[in-house]
Structures are given as C-alpha cells and as structure tokens.
Design a protein around this motif. Sequence first.
Motif, PDB file in Angstrom:
ATOM      1  N   LYS A  29       0.836  -1.202   0.000  1.00 57.17           N
ATOM      2  CA  LYS A  29       0.000   0.000   0.000  1.00 57.17           C
ATOM      3  C   LYS A  29       0.872   1.252   0.000  1.00 57.17           C
ATOM      4  O   LYS A  29       0.592   2.221  -0.734  1.00 57.17           O
ATOM      5  CB  LYS A  29      -0.922  -0.017   1.237  1.00 57.17           C
ATOM      6  CG  LYS A  29      -2.038   1.001   1.170  1.00 57.17           C
ATOM      7  CD  LYS A  29      -2.978   0.668   0.002  1.00 57.17           C
ATOM      8  CE  LYS A  29      -3.840   1.850  -0.390  1.00 57.17           C
ATOM      9  NZ  LYS A  29      -4.575   1.597  -1.636  1.00 57.17           N
TER      10      LYS A  29
ATOM     11  N   GLY B 147      -7.565   1.105   2.594  1.00 52.61           N
ATOM     12  CA  GLY B 147      -6.884   0.646   1.372  1.00 52.61           C
ATOM     13  C   GLY B 147      -6.497  -0.820   1.377  1.00 52.61           C
ATOM     14  O   GLY B 147      -5.986  -1.337   0.374  1.00 52.61           O
ATOM     15  N   ILE B 148      -6.714  -1.529   2.497  1.00 48.07           N
ATOM     16  CA  ILE B 148      -6.353  -2.954   2.573  1.00 48.07           C
ATOM     17  C   ILE B 148      -7.575  -3.734   3.038  1.00 48.07           C
ATOM     18  O   ILE B 148      -8.128  -3.473   4.111  1.00 48.07           O
ATOM     19  CB  ILE B 148      -5.183  -3.186   3.557  1.00 48.07           C
ATOM     20  CG1 ILE B 148      -3.931  -2.439   3.084  1.00 48.07           C
ATOM     21  CG2 ILE B 148      -4.876  -4.673   3.704  1.00 48.07           C
ATOM     22  CD1 ILE B 148      -2.767  -2.485   4.070  1.00 48.07           C
TER      23      ILE B 148
END
Length: 775
Positions: free
Chosen positions: A196, A228-229
Amino acid sequence: MPNSRARPRRDTGGGAGAAGRNELVSRSLQSAEHCLGAQDFGTAYAHYLLVLSLAPELNDDVKETFQYTLFRWAEELDSLNRTQDLLGCYEQALELFPNDEVICNSMGEHLFRMGFRDEAAGYFHKAVKLNPDFNDAKENFYRVANWLVERWHFIMLNDTKRNTVYNAAIQKAVCLGSKSVLDIGAGTGILSMFAKKAGAHSVYACELSKTMYELACDVVAANKMEAGIKLLHMKSLDIEIPKHIPERVSLVVTETVDAGLFGEGIVESLIHAWEHLLLQPKTKGENGNCEKYGKVIPASAVIFGMAVQCEEIRRHHRVGVKDVAGICLPENVKFQSPAYSSVDTEETVEPYTTEKMSRVPGGYSPLTECFEIMTVDFNNLQELKSLATKKPDKIGIPVTKEGTLDAIVVWFVLQLDEEHSLSTSPSEETCWEQAVYPVHDLADYWIKPGDHVMMEVSCQDYYLRIQSISVFGSEDEMDVGKSFTKNKDLFSVGNEAELCSALANLQTRQPDAVEQTCLLESTEIALLNNIPYHEGFKMAMRKVLSSLTPGKVCQAMDTHCQNNAVSCGSGQNNCEESTPEPFYVLDVSEGFSILPIIAGTLGQVKPYSSVEKDQHRIILDLICEANHFPKETLEFWLRHVEDESAVLQRPKSDKLWSIIILDVIEPSGLIQQEIMEKAAISRCLLQSGGKIFPQYVLMFGLLVESQTLVEESAVQGTERTLGLNIAPFINQFQVPIRVFLDLSSLPCIPLSKPVELLRLDLMTPYLNTSNREVK
C-alpha cells in the motif's frame, strides 16, 4: 387521572410480589444447599441461577458457593461430553458475573481443552485485565499465547534485513505496474502495508488464524490503511472471485515458507493462486504493462544441503547405546525420532526437524561441501504442479572430511526478483532456522574422503523429502567421477553390472523380519542415550531397597545381568522362592521409560510402568524378553486403574509402594504442574522407609544480558519494521518466560554467578528453601 390510580396498584402488587419473591428466594437457597450436600450439582446450580436472577443483591453473598457449584457441575457435564450444556452454563454465569475473573479463567480452560484456542485466549486475557495479580489466568494466557502467536513472528519482525529486502522487491513490482496485490498468509499485515505504501491501488490480505487476523486488523487501522487494505479471515484456497475479491490480481506476495521451504503450504497455495486468483504470467520476450500480467514474490528458490557431524543431533535422533544400566536393548527393536522419513510412509508427517545450526550446543562439522538440491520457479505453474508427482532425484555427494554422518542440513536462497534475495544459510544472521534430516539405518556412520553420500530427493506431499540416505565407499568398484555427479540421471550408467554392484554394497542395514519399530520423541531418545541418568537411578533404587530389607535384594543379580542375560532370569526366580513378597516400584514418568525394567534387576521387585502408548508397552515387553525376564515381571499400571487421575494409588489394598518415580522437570525446563500435590499423595502411599525419586531438586538461576533474548521475546520499536506501528499490538502476546533455552549456546553476557534459587524437596517439604537475592 389514570396514571395516579395506576401507581398505588403497582405499589400494592409490588409489596405482595416482593414477599412472594423473598419466600421463593429463601426456599431456593435452602434447596440449593440441600442439593450441594447430596452432591446433586446440576439441581443446585439451577436453584442458584433462580436465586441470583430474582435477587441480584445477593450476588456478593453467594458468589463463592455459586462458583464452586458451577465448577463441579461443569466437571460432570464435561465427563458426559455435554459440551453445549457446559458452555451454556458458563454463558449464564457470565451474564450474572460479567467481571468475575475466576469464571472467565475457568471458561477459558474448558474452551482450550476443547481445542478453541482463540476463544480461550480471549477469556484468559479478560481475566488478567480484570485482575492483573491472578496468577492462574496469567499462566494460562502465557501458555495459550505461545500457540496463538508463535514466537517466530517476533524474530521475523525484528529482522531488519528481511523486512528491507521484501519492501524493496514489493516497491519495485508496484512501480513497474503491479497495482493489485494479494498477500497470502498475511500475519500482522506487514507485506500488505509495504504494498500500500508503494502505491498499490488494491490490496487484499488473507489470514487463517483468528488471532492473527484480528491483530492484523488492529495494526492496519493503527497505521491508517484500513481503507486501502481488505483483510479476509480465510485460507487463500477458499477465496473466490468475485465473492471475496472483485478480480484477478497482478501480484501475489507471500512468505509462507518454513525451514524446509515447502512446509507451510506455499506450493498448494500458489498452484491455486495461478489457476484462480492471478492474471496470466508474462511470457518470455513479451513487453507491455505489468498490470496486465501476474507474478509472484518470491519469484523462485534454490535449496542447498550439506552433510554434517553433530553430536547434539545424534543424541536426539539416534539411540547409540546397546546397554543401559545393565539392560540390553535388543537388535530387533529400532527406535526412530519423529523426523524419520520412510519411503513408503502413508502419513503426511513433517520429515525434518529444525535447528539454528549457528547456535546448536557443541557445534557441528561439515563433512561435504555445500551442494544444490533443487530449484523451484514459483512463477511457473507447470513446474509447481509437477513437484508432487515427479520421481525422486538421486544425488551423490563426495565426502571432504572424515567423521560421523549424523544429518543432512538444508537451507535455501529465496529469490524475490532478479535483484533481491534472502538466504537462510547457517552462516547468515537471519530469523530462519535450518531444516535437519537426521540419518538413520546405516550399518556404519563413519565416513571419509573418497566416500560418497547418496540420497533421494523429492517433494512428496508437498514436503521436501530427503530419504534413502546411504554411503558408497571408496573401495567399492564403480566409476565415481562418471556416475556420482549432481544430475537428474544419476544412476543412468552404461554398465548395468556396475550399478548392481554399487547398490549391493550400499551401507544400509537390511531390516530384520521380526523387527519392531518404536517412535520416540527426540527428548525420549536423548534420555535413553543418557547412561549416567539411568546408572544414578539404579544406584539410588538399590540403596533404598537394601535399606528396607538388606537380605531381600539379590546383589549378585546385577552382575549376572551384565555378564549373562540367561542367568538374570534364573536369579530372579531363586529370589522369588525364598522371599515371595516383592517390593513394589511405580514409575509415573511421562513418556517412554526403562527405569521399571532396571528396578526389576534389583532382586525381588515388582515394577509397574505407567506408559500410555500400546507401541511403548510392546517394546518394553520385548526388552524384558531380550533380558530373559519372566513375562509377568513388568506390569503396566494404567491397565489396573480406571483412569489416569487414579495412577497414584496402592498396588494392593494391603500393600504400599517402596519407590515412586515422579517426573519433576518438563523437557522445556519448566517445573511440572501440580508436582507438590503429586508428591503429597505419593508420600501417603509409601511404605516405611520408602522413597520418592527424585527426593529433591535444586534450581539455579543466573542473570544475563542477551540481545538475542530481547529480540526473540518482543518487537523492538518501529525502526525494525521500517516505520510501521506493529510492536504495541503483537507485544500483547509476549510471554515473560522463555523455555528450551541452552545457556551453552545462547549469545549472552553473564551478569552474576549461578545462584541456588530453590530447593524443591518432595520427601520432606519443610526443608524447602528459596533464596532470591542475586548479586
């Protein structure tokens, strides 16, 4: 005014209701006490539930009695396998006493015994938070923490080189266009966060362990990357598109490798990933954006090996003695360690053990040069699929130094991409250990320059297997230079007669037709190899038995056993005629033990063994037979008692034990749980003058400074993890005790002299002493 009229009606009814409630509470309390006296714990528990639900103000008054009732009723439900009822009782109890650390801890113990380790850890952790001084809960949490977050997580996260190299390889791949990433076996999520930070658009991470998954969620959130994960609590083999992730990814990152490379399932997971989760790989010579193609980090690996001499490995994996304190070990019994890898084995057992060879006690000596075992391309699906079906490669390695062949040590170089690699070699300072394949079944383990060590290498069951290890001597007639070089057609020699001659001369022992194999833990093999240990017990037992009735012990018998096994049996029979009443000796050591047989050589003794495994009983019977003891000499005590908890009881209603042998120290170095309680029971079962062995234990302590211990116990700040905030979360699972330490090989600086900390006296507990002052 309906409201004003309603209030007095409620008050009146409330008064009558309160009186009725109080009467019901009083009767239920009396009934509960009556049921407790009759040991009807189920009914007593139901009455207490009613009391506490009707009168919460009585919580403090009946709390202890309620706990006792709950625990006794839970024991009954457990013995009846009524799991759901047991868990239901604890859930009801925790609704009434949500902040009771004792109930939380007990719930955790039941869950742990049932195999629910994650859930158990939660209750242990809660109990410790509620009462930081509650030692039972702390010890339970420390024990379960070792299961849930294995210690190598700390070591790997502290390995700055490993983190830096993985970060660089991931950064390079993402910069070249691999913008969608799947992290298989995410652990704390560190590789996902590397991706990321490198600029990946989509990052997915899967982790099977519930504890590690929850830990990763906390870590990712703390590093402000939760948006984002996407974390998945599942195996990668169960991931489906588009159910779990929307589309195939361009990059898989993983570090699911163990000391033997394949042992954590990297091959199976990557085969599945290539078939279902990854974009197609870029073909050679093809140009274009990497985002359109799939790739894996690590890209490939090369596995290396070396034959070594190592006394520490030998004594843990090969029984090297034929006579133990006068007891001969028969030729037709073959002892094997769990790391033994049979060619025709049906079970999928990890065929190696692991060691940090740079720290193995006593060191090791290389007997061959380092040699290449195999290479594997993780970006080649066909190669991965062929690994498990390919016939074993045959390898022959020239010996460069004479010595005893004890093991083949294996390590690998992980090639993350063309530029970045990691080595797990013994000469590297790394977080990985090496895989060790102990050598068994040779007629002669001594090798010298000119000899060749032969082996077969395969990837059966997706484990790296090194088996059929043998030695081709320099005196054997064969063109070594032509035939024993590392290639896949090793035995494809022109002259078939030479091949037959070479195979006929391999130094392997042909198994006896009636040979019995006995699987022992490596610590049990090391104990069997320990002659001073057995001799010490023999002398101590002889001394005790002689003191009880000096004329009763056949002193001459020991000499007969050593010189003539046949006379050993006849000596025992002669004793029996003159003194029909034997001494009773009980061995409750955990695991395999020949101490009862040794006791049987000391005259008119009736020894009892508490071994549990049928295989071990068969072997002990064979050892008795080989030493010409009558079949009824050794009794297996667990056949005479209803359950293991009753193992400490009288041999006969009117008889007592002369000697009871207890296990005091676990192989890990910890004192056995409840040892003083067992000793107290044992003392009540001894005849006058009888003894518990060992009679007492002296424990010593030493202050040390050790950076290694620090790094293996907790993650050190954010610098090691390249600025990522991981330490506070995983360090919740650090434990204050490290086990299986060997001071002779631990990198440390002593800060004090060894000091006696504790005398643990099992025979006379009032002599117990402790000294905690260490200068």
